[in-house]
Design an enzyme around this catalytic site. Structure first.
Site, short mmCIF file in Angstrom:
data_model
loop_
_atom_site.label_atom_id
_atom_site.label_comp_id
_atom_site.label_asym_id
_atom_site.label_seq_id
_atom_site.Cartn_x
_atom_site.Cartn_y
_atom_site.Cartn_z
N HIS A 279 -17.80 29.55 -1.76
CA HIS A 279 -18.55 28.60 -2.57
C HIS A 279 -18.11 27.20 -2.20
O HIS A 279 -16.93 26.97 -1.89
CB HIS A 279 -18.31 28.86 -4.07
CG HIS A 279 -19.27 28.15 -4.98
ND1 HIS A 279 -19.09 26.84 -5.36
CD2 HIS A 279 -20.42 28.58 -5.57
CE1 HIS A 279 -20.08 26.49 -6.15
NE2 HIS A 279 -20.90 27.51 -6.30
N GLU A 334 -23.03 35.18 -7.09
CA GLU A 334 -24.15 35.96 -6.59
C GLU A 334 -23.82 37.44 -6.47
O GLU A 334 -24.71 38.30 -6.61
CB GLU A 334 -24.60 35.42 -5.21
CG GLU A 334 -24.77 33.93 -5.11
CD GLU A 334 -25.87 33.39 -6.01
OE1 GLU A 334 -26.63 34.21 -6.55
OE2 GLU A 334 -25.96 32.17 -6.17
#
Length: 387
Positions: A279, A334
């Site tokens: 991320h 996710e």
């Protein structure tokens, strides 16, 4: 039209002369020594009391409340109200709103294979045109748009399958009513709670690209519907909208934990991304992923698939640490979002637009907050052309 009445107009026979001493081709303004940050990376573009994204320590706070505690103890209606008002109101409600006739008419005109994000964007635009929204954005406007959007997406979800939309059951919460309208039957209680938790996790995440878009639009004194429609357009881009559907496809491709290590090594060797890991902000385990893993486990659906996902996660983290020792690649939201969305029975084509539904609360909260800044957002630009 030009910016100056004295500007020269090129002719068909000869190019005009260039003003200034900079040689043709060198370009730019040598006197401009201000720092430039591509993508505005590292630039503080706003001050906000809405959410704290602490990537170094793996923390996410909404108005000072930890995301894990909000998922465990709150509802999306309560969390949205918190984001809009700054206060925790136990028992806050957000009943679903029906789709106005002009919006439904517009949705019927869309091709069945239109992307659901396009349908949601269109619905928001038509809704805004019917509401005569006054300035400034208010919590009441935010509630109205957030309550209507899931009904609109569910209506398009049915239309694209050749079914007629159904009216929302206003006794249900937003997530439960979305499932009820999408499937045309009362929702499973566990699935509704899991989707509500997903909405909480997706509601807010700092000054990301779509939220920045919403704040820029609001800073011009445009209405809240315009801000949200612009944000949806930004979220549609693949660099921002996330990839739970790709995680599902990836896990099906891996097939089993025993094959995971070979698959990761081959994928990295090809220079491809391993979806669900890494991320831009978090340098620790994404707290949203931790919250959704718990939700997925409690959901009790697709137990074998979830067990495989947990085992594959351990392998991927180990192999990525070996192959990319200089990078911090932890599990992101996710990965377990895929497990939750698959567990509640949503088709992958809807994943990005369902995420957009969740983010309505954050987008509208930022639109409300931006009003207080009372400043048009207009960064400067460094000219690099011929001078």
């Amino acid at each position: 039209m030009t910016d100056s009445s004295s500007a020269r107009t090129p002719t068909a026979t000869a190019a005009p002369g260039r003003d200034g001493a900079t040689p043709a081709g060198s370009g730019g303004n040598p006197a401009d020594e201000r720092p430039y940050s591509p993508g505005l990376e590292g630039v503080v573009g706003a001050e906000s009391a809405i959410g704290l994204v602490d990537g170094k320590n793996g923390r996410l706070l909404y108005r000072g409340y930890k995301i894990g505690e909000l998922v465990e103890r709150g509802t999306y209606a309560e969390v949205a109200d918190l984001l809009w008002t700054g206060e925790w109101h136990p028992g806050a409600k957000l009943p679903p709103a029906p789709v106005p006739a002009p919006v439904l008419a517009a949705l019927r005109e869309l091709p069945r294979d239109a992307h659901p994000m396009d349908a949601l964007r269109t619905a928001g635009s038509v809704w805004g045109a019917t509401q005569r929204l006054a300035w400034p954005p208010t919590p009441e406007q935010a509630r109205a748009m957030t309550a209507f959007a899931p009904s609109a997406l569910a209506a398009f979800g049915r239309l694209r399958q050749g079914h007629e939309p159904v009216e929302p059951d206003t006794s249900l919460g937003i997530a439960a009513a979305f499932l009820q309208q999408l499937n045309g039957e009362p929702p499973d209680e566990a699935a509704a709670r899991a989707l509500d938790a997903y909405f909480i996790v997706g509601a807010e995440h700092g000054l990301n690209a779509s939220t920045f878009t919403a704040r820029v639009i609001t800073s011009t004194r445009s209405d809240i519907a315009s801000a949200v429609v612009g944000a949806i357009g930004a979220l549609k881009g693949p660099l921002h909208g996330g990839a739970p559907a790709e995680v599902v496809n990836q896990l099906h491709e891996i097939g089993s934990p025993e094959r995971a290590e070979q698959w990761v090594r081959e994928t990295v060797a090809r220079g491809e991304r391993v979806m669900g890991f890494g991320h831009r902000v978090y340098r620790a385990y994404d707290p949203r992923a931790a919250a959704l893993r718990t939700v997925a486990e409690q959901l009790g659906r697709n137990a074998e698939w979830l067990e495989m996902a947990v085992k594959v996660e351990d392998v991927v983290l180990r192999v990525l640490a070996e192959l990319k020792p200089g990078r911090i690649l932890k599990t992101n939201v996710e990965y377990y979002a895929a497990a939750v969305l698959q567990g509640v029975g949503l088709p992958p084509i809807l994943y990005p637009s369902v995420f957009a539904l969740a983010r309505h609360a954050g987008w509208t909260a930022h639109a409300i907050e931006q009003v207080g800044a009372a400043k048009l957002i207009r960064p400067d630009m460094r000219y690099t052309g011929p001078a």
